[in-house]
Motif scaffolding. Structure first.
Motif, short mmCIF file in Angstrom:
data_model
loop_
_atom_site.label_atom_id
_atom_site.label_comp_id
_atom_site.label_asym_id
_atom_site.label_seq_id
_atom_site.Cartn_x
_atom_site.Cartn_y
_atom_site.Cartn_z
N UNK A 118 -2.39 22.74 -7.33
CA UNK A 118 -1.57 23.78 -6.49
C UNK A 118 -2.59 24.04 -5.26
N UNK A 119 -3.85 24.46 -5.53
CA UNK A 119 -4.56 25.14 -4.64
C UNK A 119 -5.32 24.12 -3.95
N UNK A 120 -5.34 22.93 -4.29
CA UNK A 120 -6.38 21.89 -3.47
C UNK A 120 -5.63 20.63 -3.60
N UNK A 121 -4.23 20.44 -3.57
CA UNK A 121 -3.71 18.92 -3.33
C UNK A 121 -3.84 18.50 -1.81
N UNK A 122 -3.70 19.45 -1.09
CA UNK A 122 -4.03 19.09 0.61
C UNK A 122 -5.54 18.59 0.74
N UNK A 123 -6.29 19.38 0.35
CA UNK A 123 -7.95 19.12 0.32
C UNK A 123 -8.25 17.70 -0.40
N UNK A 124 -7.57 17.48 -1.50
CA UNK A 124 -7.70 16.04 -2.12
C UNK A 124 -7.27 14.80 -1.27
N UNK A 125 -5.95 14.87 -0.96
CA UNK A 125 -5.49 14.16 -0.19
C UNK A 125 -6.36 13.57 0.85
N UNK A 126 -6.70 14.53 1.83
CA UNK A 126 -7.70 14.27 3.06
C UNK A 126 -8.71 13.83 2.50
N UNK A 127 -9.38 14.42 1.46
CA UNK A 127 -10.84 14.09 1.11
C UNK A 127 -10.83 12.58 0.76
N UNK A 128 -9.75 11.97 -0.11
CA UNK A 128 -9.74 10.82 -0.57
C UNK A 128 -9.62 9.76 0.61
N UNK A 129 -8.77 10.20 1.55
CA UNK A 129 -8.58 9.25 2.91
C UNK A 129 -9.90 9.21 3.51
N UNK A 130 -10.57 10.31 3.61
CA UNK A 130 -12.04 10.20 4.28
C UNK A 130 -12.86 9.63 3.69
N UNK A 131 -12.90 9.71 2.21
CA UNK A 131 -13.57 8.84 1.36
C UNK A 131 -13.54 7.18 1.68
N UNK A 132 -12.38 6.79 1.83
CA UNK A 132 -12.23 5.59 2.16
C UNK A 132 -12.45 4.92 3.36
N UNK A 133 -12.54 5.87 4.39
CA UNK A 133 -13.23 5.69 5.78
C UNK A 133 -14.55 5.95 5.90
N UNK A 134 -15.45 6.38 4.66
CA UNK A 134 -16.90 6.96 4.69
C UNK A 134 -16.88 8.03 5.64
N UNK A 135 -15.90 8.94 5.96
CA UNK A 135 -16.14 10.10 6.61
C UNK A 135 -16.53 11.38 5.86
N UNK A 136 -17.57 11.72 5.72
CA UNK A 136 -17.98 12.82 4.95
C UNK A 136 -17.99 14.32 5.50
N UNK A 137 -16.90 14.91 5.61
CA UNK A 137 -16.84 16.11 5.74
C UNK A 137 -16.66 17.00 4.55
N UNK A 138 -16.34 18.50 4.98
CA UNK A 138 -16.32 19.34 4.05
C UNK A 138 -15.49 19.14 2.94
N UNK A 139 -14.22 18.74 3.05
CA UNK A 139 -13.13 18.33 2.13
C UNK A 139 -13.47 17.04 1.58
N UNK A 140 -14.26 16.11 2.00
CA UNK A 140 -14.47 14.95 1.22
C UNK A 140 -15.78 15.19 0.32
N UNK A 141 -16.64 16.32 0.63
CA UNK A 141 -17.89 16.73 -0.29
C UNK A 141 -17.20 17.42 -1.49
#
Length: 689
Positions: A118-141
């Motif tokens: 509930x608290x982090x689904x948006x963060x996970x979705x963005x973080x996983x997308x970033x991870x596939x593109x090797x974009x290491x921002x706050x949500x990825x970490x």
């Protein structure tokens, strides 16, 4: 077709960069410009609001047309806040169950998992997308850290971290919106519709439809919708929105009025002189937004630093997880510590440390009637060592006034002034206007004539009266009193009043100093400004006399515009950073060459708005110490923010050595640093004149 939109929920620079990138990738887009400070998006292309919001869905970014008034949603009603509260309730329930049974109890794990989702689904979705593109921002970490925590069975830690991150995001969004409120307040000042008289007919129109030459009808208590000139009526108008002045200004036929100001008393009919996009308030908003978008030197440094900082943190996290793990064999502990390093190393607080201070300071200055045209100018103002002033209209009022009246035997001062005004009533000379304005009334006059370089004469009650230079009076055989000479030596223009038979008296006229000028010079010296200099085209005697009254010791007189330019360059060699204060027109070369060009009277003066780095809208010299104080405070807060952002993280990272760093301490360090720098920057709102 170019369109401009306002954005909601744009709270971090990395999110802004990603949103801008997503918009660029939309079809039929020619150009995109995102202003993070003003939360404003300008697009050249064919795109719908739904498509834009889809591009910003990763951070719940909402898009509105520029002119649309955005309905304020209370903090507790925002979706982000509601999700955070639900996440907290699930976390509390999970903690309660785990204390009753065990942390790995299926029900406790389910509750912790629900809290995380509930608290982090948006963060996970963005973080996983970033991870596939090797974009290491706050949500990825954060995503890597939470997944790692779950894998090693730290469900409770993961839930605590997600909740704290959600709180951080909600508070950061709230704080950034508060920082931007100053410019949004300016945007809401001018009415969107107005009552217009056109060709004898009254009609209510959108301001975009109003044309130059239309008659604007403004009732008492209404805001003025357009810039213009009063055609009929008289009133007092509160111009605080434009000039920062708290005292209303009297307006009558022929006076200029500005959009966004408040008509307090009488009804006014105003001839519109500018289109809605060219009004002073529109220019202020545009220039402030551009200023907020421009990166200050310290922000450029932080951005360069963050570019290398994030990869370095990722490398450190891997080393913390691998090296001690190999040495001790305790993989669970050191993988956990490595995950904590990822969380604590998020660069968000560092990246936002400078722009939030710049946005807040420039917005505050605009509301105080000081237009600062960029972060670089804001920073440089705090570092100036010397200030050069133009004399006329800057340290002085810019127009002549009667300062002294002398009457010879048989006459009073009032009679001398009235006689002089009677002769000068028909003269176009500026000094003549000063005398006629000072006199309460005039005698009947006739047969006026002026003599170039000497003065003027007219018949008053059948007697020829002369008003002119002291040397002209001497040509008539009069002995000029020493008192008149002393007035002239003090820099005043002294006019003798005489007939062919007797000397009647004298009137002294001068460009009077502003009453606040001596105190401003004193304040600047008390603030540590090394030198104040007067640059003027006036005669050296006049310049020195005025400078001595004001408290300026370095006087450079008889200067042409190119001479002022040379003087600024000389001062820069001696003092380094030098500000120039002038009227923005004949001082343009000196304003451009100085470290900071400060124009007086920006309201209604396009030249001042265009040529200077800073414009004092109300023509108020009192705003100068305020501007320097604001700039210095901003510099100090930026340095404090960088120290806070890095200091808290360094302290947290040192906890690795004894193995004390936990995920919740890591998120506290990151969240604490981010909120600390934002709250610290918001202190700039409190700085007043």
């Amino acid at each position: 077709m170019q369109k401009t939109y306002r954005l909601e929920n744009l709270s971090c620079t990395s999110c802004a960069a990603k949103f801008e990138k997503n918009v660029r990738e939309l079809p039929d887009i020619n150009h995109v410009n995102l202003n993070f400070g003003a939360s404003k998006l300008t697009i050249d292309g064919n795109v719908s609001i739904a498509e834009l919001e889809k591009a910003g869905a990763f951070d719940h970014i909402r898009v509105f047309p520029e002119k649309e008034k955005v309905e304020y949603v209370p903090f507790y009603k925002r979706r982000q806040s509601i999700e955070t509260m639900i996440s907290l309730l699930l976390l509390i329930a999970g903690v309660f169950v785990s204390f009753q049974t065990a942390e790995n109890d299926p029900l406790a794990i389910a509750l912790f998992g629900g809290s995380i989702l509930v608290g982090g689904y948006g963060m996970f979705w963005t973080g996983l997308q970033n991870l596939t593109k090797l974009q290491f921002d706050m949500k990825t970490l954060m995503t890597i850290a939470i997944i790692g925590a779950v894998i090693i069975g730290e469900w409770r830690e993961g839930a605590v971290v997600v909740f704290l991150f959600a709180v951080s995001e909600a508070l950061e969004s709230f704080s950034m919106n508060k920082a931007r409120q100053s410019i949004r307040g300016l945007m809401d000042l001018a009415p969107a519709r107005a009552l217009i008289q056109r060709q004898g007919e009254l009609m209510e129109l959108d301001t975009e439809e109003i044309r130059i030459g239309d008659i604007l009808i403004v009732k008492p208590g209404q805001k003025i919708a357009m810039d213009g000139t009063v055609l009929r009526g008289a009133s007092s108008v509160n111009q605080a929105a434009i000039t920062g002045e708290s005292i209303p200004a009297s307006k009558e036929a022929g006076d200029e009025v500005f959009a966004g100001t408040l008509n307090e008393e009488g009804a006014l009919e105003v001839t519109v002189t500018k289109r809605v996009e060219d009004t002073t308030i529109a220019k202020i908003i545009h220039l402030v937004e551009e200023a907020q978008a421009e990166k200050a030197p310290s922000q450029k440094f932080v951005d360069r630093f963050a570019k290398y900082y994030t990869p370095a943190i990722i490398a450190i996290a891997f080393l913390v997880a691998l090296v001690p793990g190999f040495v001790t064999g305790n993989w669970e502990l050191w993988v956990y510590q490595g995950l904590a390093v990822l969380v604590v190393g998020c660069p968000c607080a560092l990246v936002v440390s400078t722009p939030v201070a710049i946005v807040t300071a420039i917005g505050n200055a605009a509301r105080q009637g000081v237009l600062i045209k960029g972060g670089i100018h804001l920073e440089e103002t705090g570092r100036i060592n010397a200030i050069a002033f133009d004399k006329t209209g800057t340290l002085t009022k810019g127009y002549p006034e009667v300062t002294d009246v002398y009457a010879e035997s048989g006459y009073t001062n009032e009679e001398v002034l009235k006689i002089a005004a009677s002769v000068e009533a028909m003269s176009q000379h500026p000094l003549a206007r000063a005398i006629t304005l000072e006199a309460k009334s005039v005698y009947p006059y006739a047969d006026f004539s002026s003599v170039t370089g000497k003065g003027a004469h007219a018949a008053i009650n059948g007697l020829r009266i002369y008003v002119g230079s002291l040397s002209w009076a001497e040509e008539f055989g009069f002995s000029v009193p020493e008192a008149y000479r002393k007035l002239q030596e003090s820099g005043k223009s002294v006019m003798a009043v005489f007939s062919e038979m007797e000397l009647i008296g004298a009137v002294a006229v001068a460009d009077a100093i502003r009453t606040e000028s001596p105190e401003i010079i004193r304040k600047l010296k008390a603030m540590g400004i090394e030198e104040t200099v007067m640059l003027t085209g006036d005669h050296p005697v006049t310049a020195r006399a005025i400078a001595s009254q004001i408290g300026v010791k370095d006087v450079r007189a008889g200067l042409m515009p190119e001479d002022k330019l040379s003087a600024i360059k000389d001062l820069q060699k001696e003092y380094g950073r030098v500000a120039m204060v002038g009227d923005g027109v004949n001082d343009a070369p000196a304003l451009a060459a100085s470290t900071i060009g400060i124009a007086m009277g920006g309201a209604g003066t396009d030249a001042a708005l265009e040529t200077a780095d800073i414009a004092l809208m109300a023509d108020d010299l009192e705003k100068l110490p305020y501007t320097i104080r604001l700039s210095r405070k901003t510099l100090r807060i930026i340095k404090e923010n960088i120290v806070f952002a890095l200091g808290l993280k360094i302290i947290a990272l040192l906890l690795i050595i004894p193995g004390w760093l936990t995920l919740w301490i890591a998120i506290f360090a990151d969240m604490g640093a981010t909120l600390l720098v934002i709250m610290n920057a918001l202190r700039l709102v409190k700085i007043q004149k």
